[in-house]
Design an enzyme around this catalytic site. Structure first.
Site, PDB file in Angstrom:
ATOM      1  N   LYS A   2      51.082  46.077  29.912  1.00  0.00           N
ATOM      2  CA  LYS A   2      51.518  44.718  29.581  1.00  0.00           C
ATOM      3  C   LYS A   2      50.327  43.951  29.039  1.00  0.00           C
ATOM      4  CE  LYS A   2      51.473  40.871  31.555  1.00  0.00           C
ATOM      5  NZ  LYS A   2      51.224  39.996  30.362  1.00  0.00           N
TER       6      LYS A   2
ATOM      7  N   GLU B 112      39.870  43.723  38.717  1.00  0.00           N
ATOM      8  CA  GLU B 112      38.585  43.310  38.136  1.00  0.00           C
ATOM      9  C   GLU B 112      38.755  41.850  37.743  1.00  0.00           C
ATOM     10  OE1 GLU B 112      36.090  41.915  35.878  1.00  0.00           O
ATOM     11  OE2 GLU B 112      36.870  43.226  34.304  1.00  0.00           O
TER      12      GLU B 112
ATOM     13  N   CYS C  42      33.572  38.293  31.511  1.00  0.00           N
ATOM     14  CA  CYS C  42      33.527  38.057  32.955  1.00  0.00           C
ATOM     15  C   CYS C  42      32.165  38.333  33.580  1.00  0.00           C
ATOM     16  CB  CYS C  42      34.591  38.895  33.650  1.00  0.00           C
ATOM     17  SG  CYS C  42      34.542  40.651  33.202  1.00  0.00           S
TER      18      CYS C  42
ATOM     19  N   GLU D 140      33.537  29.638  37.278  1.00  0.00           N
ATOM     20  CA  GLU D 140      33.517  30.395  36.030  1.00  0.00           C
ATOM     21  C   GLU D 140      34.064  29.517  34.904  1.00  0.00           C
ATOM     22  OE1 GLU D 140      34.564  34.873  34.568  1.00  0.00           O
ATOM     23  OE2 GLU D 140      36.098  33.846  35.751  1.00  0.00           O
TER      24      GLU D 140
END
Length: 480
Positions: free
Chosen positions: A179, A253, A289, A387
């Site tokens: 997906k 992750e 990331c 973040e």
């Protein structure tokens, strides 16, 4: 020129979707529609999972093949990916704003390398072993494929992160429903074309683009045996809750807020370290990331480090993702640009000093933000804790190596990081003290042979390396 599809790749065929809904990604450099594909619904997920289940349960199918035979088709798939290199570069860049120079390395060469790495592991075979029993006799330890995998992929590195899941799953003998994120769907259909051309058996790989709700339906689907997800920590928590309730294996992750520790002896000549600095702090427009967006500088050299990073940020070429000279492209969406700008405003409100960037560049269109450097903020500031997922660096002062390690570890995340020093051996000693899943000395790039993943809020489990293959296998012990 826009790219349009009217069908979904399910069960080895291009079939009509269950609804007329479409996904139309926007080119963040031009703010124009890049193309359209069908938007998958629950019925399409049902069809894809059913196809993957049939392919997996076939007693003579993919899961029952010898690993060496699977490796041959994986190599063929890698060849098909390489043959479509230009198409992948164009499609990825036109959807998420990744500069074409970056896309050619990390969305073409890198995914193909990961696939070939796992093909090599599969070609070696040896998935099973016989070991002596402690109480006598022998024990056969069998490593069997887990089953049907739901691979939920983000938009920032759509092909590389698809391959983090697809390659080891194929090597293990699993089948998949992929997906892709709604922001990056056109490249996923090019991958489907490569799968078809490579001759993988019907149902081994299925591609259904969809939004969050349908993605949640896939994660909880009773026909799924394993979930692999890359994305935000918030979404990862929700997926973990679902998989925990179902006792379903999951690899997550998630986000990061890594530290780039500049030791007192570090060389700050940008001509020498510029490329490594770029890939570890501002790669893909800051939408990565593992980036070291917390730059830790010794107080004795703080001004020098701030000046060096500010000059570095200012030197980077900002422009449309399609331009070969572009180093910093746009944010992937208007919403992401607004979020990054809100973070910059928050840094200002907390009395941070902007020493580079801080605004939109003078371009006619596109979702751009200049590479930005903040000085004068502590590790307790919002910019150091959260973040941002944009080209924003915060330079934080420390007093001695112990203090640097303390600050690096004072984070809710632990995914990446770097240590910059003229003494690599000393740098490695410092790196080993940082609580993070991965870290580099004077460089950083995830290597296919090494396990990649995080600790704390950065995730559960590992991708890449032999450990990434093990995540798609289940163990059976036969006492002989």
């Amino acid at each position: 020129m826009t790219i349009s599809y009217q069908t979904l790749f399910i069960g080895g065929e291009w079939i009509a979707p269950s609804s007329s809904e479409v996904i139309a990604p926007i080119n963040p450099s031009t703010e124009e529609v890049a193309g359209s594909v069908p938007e998958g619904q629950s019925a399409d997920i049902d069809a894809a999972v059913d196809a993957a289940r049939r392919a997996f349960d076939d007693p003579f199918g993919w899961s029952a093949w010898e690993p060496e035979r699977r490796a041959e088709l994986m190599e063929r798939l890698a060849d098909e990916l390489d043959a479509r290199a230009d198409g992948f570069v164009e499609r990825v860049s036109s959807q998420n704003g990744m500069p074409v120079a970056v896309a050619r390395q990390l969305e073409v060469g890198y995914p193909s390398a990961v696939l070939r790495y796992y093909a090599g592991l599969a070609a070696k075979g040896g998935f099973d072993e016989v070991r002596p029993g402690f109480f006598g006799g022998e024990i056969e330890v069998r490593r069997r494929p887990l089953g049907v995998v739901a691979a939920v992929v983000p938009w920032n590195f759509p092909q590389a992160l698809t391959m983090f899941k697809l390659a080891p799953a194929l090597a293990a003998g699993c089948t998949l429903v992929i997906k892709p994120s709604p922001e990056t769907v056109l490249d996923a259909f090019l991958l489907a074309e490569a799968v078809e051309a490579a001759g993988l058996p019907a149902g081994v790989v299925n591609v259904v683009p969809a939004g969050r709700e349908v993605g949640a339906y896939l994660v909880a689907h009773p026909g799924v045996d394993k979930v692999a997800f890359t994305g935000s920590t918030a979404a990862g928590r929700a997926i973990a809750e679902t998989c925990g309730r179902l006792l379903r294996p999951v690899t997550l992750e998630l986000g990061g807020k890594s530290a780039a520790i500049v030791l007192e002896d570090a060389e700050l000549d940008l001509a020498q370290i510029g490329e490594g600095l770029f890939t570890s702090t501002l790669l893909n427009n800051g939408q990565t990331c593992f980036l070291g967006t917390r730059v830790l500088a010794p107080r004795s050299r703080y001004g020098e480090v701030v000046d060096a990073f500010s000059a570095f940020a200012t030197s980077l070429q900002v422009g449309p993702a399609s331009a070969p000279e572009t180093q910093i492209g746009p944010m992937a969406t208007a919403a992401q640009r607004d979020r990054v700008e809100a973070c910059i405003a928050k840094g200002r409100s907390e009395h941070g000093q902007i020493t580079a960037g801080g605004k939109r560049p003078e371009l006619d269109r596109g979702f751009f933000v200049e590479p930005t450097v903040f000085a004068g903020l502590s590790n307790s500031s919002t910019l150091a804790r959260e973040e941002i997922f944009g080209p924003v660096l915060t330079v934080i002062a420390y007093d001695g190596v112990d203090d640097a390690v303390r600050i690096a570890n004072d984070s809710d995340f632990g995914l990446g990081g770097t240590v910059w020093t003229a003494d690599p051996e000393r740098g490695a000693e410092v790196a080993r003290r940082v609580r993070t899943g991965t870290i580099g000395v004077n460089r950083y790039i995830p290597d296919p042979a090494a396990p990649f993943g995080g600790v704390k809020n950065s995730g559960i489990g590992r991708e890449l390396g032999p450990e990434g293959l093990a995540a798609y296998q289940q163990l059976q012990s036969v006492y002989l």
